[in-house]
Write a protein that holds these residues in place. Structure first.
Motif: not given
Length: 194
Positions: A74-101
């Motif tokens: 199972n693949w996991v990707l993170s989404r970062s909040d650069m200001q807070a310095g935190t990362m959220e970790h989400l399961l990567w599935t065919p339903a996942t939408t990817l975008a560049q920050n």
């Protein structure tokens, strides 16, 4: 190169100066080395998606190859909040939408949060590493904080296009050394037990 800042600048420049064919060769060799590692014991793999403009180690071919070879992962990707310095970790599935920050990092826009205790292996981005397994990243400390939240036995695998330097100065208790670093030439194993 007497400080982490010097090392960061040097290796970022070295990477940016790679021409396309050299970068492609290094990434192909890196993939060959990664495929020497046995991922069969693992169920959850956390991976970063490369900032191609910064010529980071290209994880796309690694992910594609491992998905075929180890379908249980199972693949996991993170989404970062650069200001807070935190990362959220989400399961990567065919339903996942990817975008560049705004920093050029491709991140999941949706998905189910993953309990960090499930993560077996983390691919870690870096600019440089030393012969003890310490790494230099982009200087925000986000991966170090994330790795401290993972299980003590989590397998950490750094991906580097370059070989190690002798020592990274200014390492401290906040720096989490890696267990494995893969380069185009070899796989380095470090005995960094807590």
């Amino acid at each position: 190169m007497t400080t982490k800042k010097d090392i960061r600048k040097h290796f970022l420049e070295q990477r940016l100066n790679l021409d396309e064919s050299a970068a492609a060769r290094l990434n192909a060799a890196l993939l060959e080395q990664v495929l020497r590692i046995d991922f069969s014991p693992y169920r959850y793999a956390h991976v970063f998606l490369p900032i191609l403009e910064k010529k980071e180690a290209d994880t796309w071919p690694v992910i594609d190859a491992l998905k075929v070879r180890y379908p249980q992962l199972n693949w996991v990707l993170s989404r970062s909040d650069m200001q807070a310095g935190t990362m959220e970790h989400l399961l990567w599935t065919p339903a996942t939408t990817l975008a560049q920050n705004k920093f050029g990092i491709t991140e999941p826009q949706n998905g189910e949060a993953v309990d960090l205790s499930l993560i077996d292996v983390v691919f870690v981005p870096m600019l440089a590493f030393d012969t003890s397994g310490h790494r230099v990243g982009y200087g925000k400390g986000m991966y170090d904080r994330f790795l401290k939240q993972c299980r003590p036995d989590v397998q950490t695998i750094g991906l580097s296009l370059f070989e190690p330097i002798a020592a990274i100065p200014e390492t401290d208790a906040f720096d989490v050394p890696l267990r494995i670093v893969v380069t185009p030439e070899k796989i380095y194993h470090f005995n960094n037990e807590d």
